[in-house]
Motif scaffolding. Structure first.
Motif, PDB file in Angstrom:
ATOM      1  N   MET A   1     -15.117 -41.040  34.829  1.00 37.42           N
ATOM      2  CA  MET A   1     -14.789 -40.047  35.599  1.00 37.42           C
ATOM      3  C   MET A   1     -13.779 -39.035  35.130  1.00 37.42           C
ATOM      4  N   ASN A   2     -13.710 -37.880  35.496  1.00 33.41           N
ATOM      5  CA  ASN A   2     -12.841 -37.075  34.970  1.00 33.41           C
ATOM      6  C   ASN A   2     -11.507 -37.235  35.793  1.00 33.41           C
ATOM      7  N   LYS A   3     -10.382 -36.830  35.308  1.00 31.14           N
ATOM      8  CA  LYS A   3      -9.028 -37.142  35.949  1.00 31.14           C
ATOM      9  C   LYS A   3      -9.055 -35.897  36.995  1.00 31.14           C
ATOM     10  N   GLN A   4      -8.474 -36.077  38.317  1.00 31.59           N
ATOM     11  CA  GLN A   4      -8.607 -35.244  39.456  1.00 31.59           C
ATOM     12  C   GLN A   4      -7.161 -34.451  39.764  1.00 31.59           C
ATOM     13  N   ALA A   5      -7.238 -33.297  40.030  1.00 29.08           N
ATOM     14  CA  ALA A   5      -6.424 -32.518  40.368  1.00 29.08           C
ATOM     15  C   ALA A   5      -6.610 -31.383  41.592  1.00 29.08           C
ATOM     16  N   VAL A   6      -5.673 -31.292  42.518  1.00 24.37           N
ATOM     17  CA  VAL A   6      -5.854 -30.283  43.318  1.00 24.37           C
ATOM     18  C   VAL A   6      -4.453 -29.202  43.043  1.00 24.37           C
ATOM     19  N   LEU A   7      -5.168 -28.068  42.987  1.00 24.14           N
ATOM     20  CA  LEU A   7      -4.299 -26.873  42.449  1.00 24.14           C
ATOM     21  C   LEU A   7      -3.901 -25.820  43.839  1.00 24.14           C
ATOM     22  N   SER A   8      -2.870 -25.556  43.742  1.00 25.58           N
ATOM     23  CA  SER A   8      -2.325 -24.372  44.682  1.00 25.58           C
ATOM     24  C   SER A   8      -2.669 -23.249  43.839  1.00 25.58           C
ATOM     25  N   LEU A   9      -3.907 -22.465  44.087  1.00 23.60           N
ATOM     26  CA  LEU A   9      -3.929 -21.330  43.344  1.00 23.60           C
ATOM     27  C   LEU A   9      -3.721 -20.156  44.026  1.00 23.60           C
ATOM     28  N   SER A  10      -2.488 -19.327  43.761  1.00 23.18           N
ATOM     29  CA  SER A  10      -2.200 -17.989  44.381  1.00 23.18           C
ATOM     30  C   SER A  10      -3.096 -17.026  43.842  1.00 23.18           C
ATOM     31  N   GLY A  11      -3.469 -17.085  42.770  1.00 24.11           N
ATOM     32  CA  GLY A  11      -4.062 -15.725  42.071  1.00 24.11           C
ATOM     33  C   GLY A  11      -3.072 -14.994  41.168  1.00 24.11           C
ATOM     34  N   GLY A  12      -1.842 -15.921  41.139  1.00 25.87           N
ATOM     35  CA  GLY A  12      -0.734 -15.026  40.147  1.00 25.87           C
ATOM     36  C   GLY A  12      -0.897 -15.518  38.795  1.00 25.87           C
ATOM     37  N   MET A  13       0.002 -15.210  37.872  1.00 25.51           N
ATOM     38  CA  MET A  13      -0.158 -15.544  36.371  1.00 25.51           C
ATOM     39  C   MET A  13       0.061 -17.149  36.209  1.00 25.51           C
ATOM     40  N   ASP A  14       0.934 -17.466  37.164  1.00 24.59           N
ATOM     41  CA  ASP A  14       1.498 -18.951  36.724  1.00 24.59           C
ATOM     42  C   ASP A  14       0.401 -20.006  37.049  1.00 24.59           C
ATOM     43  N   SER A  15       0.100 -19.985  38.465  1.00 18.68           N
ATOM     44  CA  SER A  15      -1.029 -20.994  38.821  1.00 18.68           C
ATOM     45  C   SER A  15      -2.222 -20.882  38.167  1.00 18.68           C
ATOM     46  N   SER A  16      -2.613 -19.497  37.788  1.00 23.71           N
ATOM     47  CA  SER A  16      -3.843 -19.212  36.915  1.00 23.71           C
ATOM     48  C   SER A  16      -3.612 -19.822  35.595  1.00 23.71           C
ATOM     49  N   THR A  17      -2.408 -19.980  35.018  1.00 20.64           N
ATOM     50  CA  THR A  17      -2.377 -20.508  33.893  1.00 20.64           C
ATOM     51  C   THR A  17      -2.362 -22.103  34.052  1.00 20.64           C
ATOM     52  N   VAL A  18      -2.080 -22.642  35.027  1.00 21.08           N
ATOM     53  CA  VAL A  18      -1.932 -24.224  35.341  1.00 21.08           C
ATOM     54  C   VAL A  18      -3.569 -24.569  35.451  1.00 21.08           C
ATOM     55  N   LEU A  19      -4.270 -23.705  36.202  1.00 21.51           N
ATOM     56  CA  LEU A  19      -5.873 -24.113  36.021  1.00 21.51           C
ATOM     57  C   LEU A  19      -6.332 -24.295  34.657  1.00 21.51           C
ATOM     58  N   LEU A  20      -6.012 -23.265  33.798  1.00 19.58           N
ATOM     59  CA  LEU A  20      -6.530 -23.289  32.406  1.00 19.58           C
ATOM     60  C   LEU A  20      -6.069 -24.631  31.790  1.00 19.58           C
ATOM     61  N   HIS A  21      -4.623 -24.864  32.096  1.00 23.26           N
ATOM     62  CA  HIS A  21      -4.098 -26.060  31.484  1.00 23.26           C
ATOM     63  C   HIS A  21      -4.808 -27.376  31.965  1.00 23.26           C
ATOM     64  N   LEU A  22      -5.067 -27.410  33.370  1.00 19.68           N
ATOM     65  CA  LEU A  22      -5.837 -28.667  33.766  1.00 19.68           C
ATOM     66  C   LEU A  22      -7.272 -28.946  33.099  1.00 19.68           C
ATOM     67  N   LEU A  23      -7.932 -27.940  32.898  1.00 21.56           N
ATOM     68  CA  LEU A  23      -9.190 -27.816  32.324  1.00 21.56           C
ATOM     69  C   LEU A  23      -9.191 -28.280  30.995  1.00 21.56           C
ATOM     70  N   ALA A  24      -8.121 -27.628  30.325  1.00 20.20           N
ATOM     71  CA  ALA A  24      -8.076 -27.950  28.790  1.00 20.20           C
ATOM     72  C   ALA A  24      -7.770 -29.174  28.671  1.00 20.20           C
ATOM     73  N   ILE A 125      -2.245 -29.354  50.949  1.00 26.78           N
ATOM     74  CA  ILE A 125      -2.886 -29.672  49.864  1.00 26.78           C
ATOM     75  C   ILE A 125      -2.757 -31.127  49.609  1.00 26.78           C
ATOM     76  N   GLN A 126      -1.813 -31.836  50.310  1.00 22.88           N
ATOM     77  CA  GLN A 126      -1.508 -33.230  50.258  1.00 22.88           C
ATOM     78  C   GLN A 126      -2.864 -33.974  51.000  1.00 22.88           C
ATOM     79  N   ALA A 127      -2.861 -33.282  52.171  1.00 26.28           N
ATOM     80  CA  ALA A 127      -3.905 -33.735  52.816  1.00 26.28           C
ATOM     81  C   ALA A 127      -5.327 -33.806  51.980  1.00 26.28           C
TER      82      ALA A 127
END
Length: 275
Positions: A1-24, A125-127
């Motif tokens: 099983m892959n590691k699991q993450a829930v991301l707050s994705l605003s559509g901005g540069m920072d959270s979008s990069t976190v999305l890449l970081h998590l996938l990588a 997000i916690q829920a």
């Protein structure tokens, strides 16, 4: 099983990069955006466009004609907080005062604080994260793109607030210890974030410009969807692109129409000189 993450994705540069970081880094990601009546609602369109782009490239052909999965597809949803904006006092929401210009660290940026915004988002997000942890019987990370530049202006991005918020989450739920925070850029700045974005795009075989043109940092976007380059959030973003030596792939605009990158750079360099 892959590691699991829930991301707050605003559509901005920072959270979008976190999305890449998590996938990588081998995560299966559930990304959530929030529609709370923000003036820069174009960020939600960009978030959807980015998720679509990432998911379209999750599976690639081999040389033998077969397909392989590079990373798990992102699960994405938008949480609508209808009716909230008229009750909020912030320059960032519809009906609020004009979004200030200048440098990101100036005092006037406090006008862009949305009261209790991260607490509202955090509860939802916690829920979701705890639901995934219980359903899959696995630890889950809550991922956020907060960085050192946020701390002075936004109290709900500081570690002290996050610790208190997490304690309340633990006290109010069974088995909440399964859920923990993941903030890879907490002590970095936007330049650090972009450097990681470059690395993650290479790792995931994604085009850097295609990724970042699908993000929005402007708090004062034009009706066209193009970004302004004078509001403080835009200045901070452009400064980061200058530091990594790459042009920003988003389209900038002013009262005269689409602005060239050279014009954008000239304005931002003057702002930085006077900061």
């Amino acid at each position: 099983m892959n590691k699991q993450a829930v991301l707050s994705l605003s559509g901005g540069m920072d959270s979008s990069t976190v999305l890449l970081h998590l996938l990588a880094n081998g995560y299966e990601v559930t990304a959530l955006s929030f529609d709370y009546g923000q003036k820069h609602r174009v960020e939600l369109e960009r978030a959807q466009s980015l998720v679509d782009y990432i998911n379209e490239n999750a599976v690639q052909p081999n040389l033998d004609g077969n397909f392989y999965k590079k990373y798990p597809k992102v699960k994405y949803g938008v949480i609508k907080l209808d009716g909230l904006a008229p009750m909020l006092n912030s320059a960032l929401v519809e009906g609020g005062d004009e979004v200030p210009e200048g440098h990101y660290e100036q005092e006037n940026m406090k006008e862009t604080v949305v009261p209790n915004r991260n607490k509202i988002f955090s509860s939802i997000i916690q829920a979701v994260a705890l639901s995934i942890a219980n359903e899959k019987d696995t630890p889950v990370h809550i991922a956020m793109g907060i960085h050192a530049g946020d701390h002075a202006i936004y109290p709900d991005c500081r570690q002290e607030w996050r610790d208190i918020d997490y304690k309340a989450f633990i006290e109010g739920n069974w088995d909440a210890e399964r859920v923990t925070a993941y903030t890879p850029y907490l002590y970095g700045d936007k330049t650090d974030i972009l450097y990681d974005g470059v690395s993650c795009c290479k790792s995931l075989c994604l085009d850097f410009d295609e990724v970042y043109k699908r993000t929005n940092t402007s708090y004062k976007p034009y009706p066209s969807g193009n970004s302004d380059y004078k509001s403080a959030s835009s200045v901070e973003r452009i400064e980061a692109f200058l530091k990594i030596g790459r042009p920003d792939p988003v389209v900038y605009e002013d009262e005269n129409g689409v602005a060239s990158w050279d014009k954008v750079v000239e304005h931002v360099e003057k702002v930085l000189e006077n900061a």
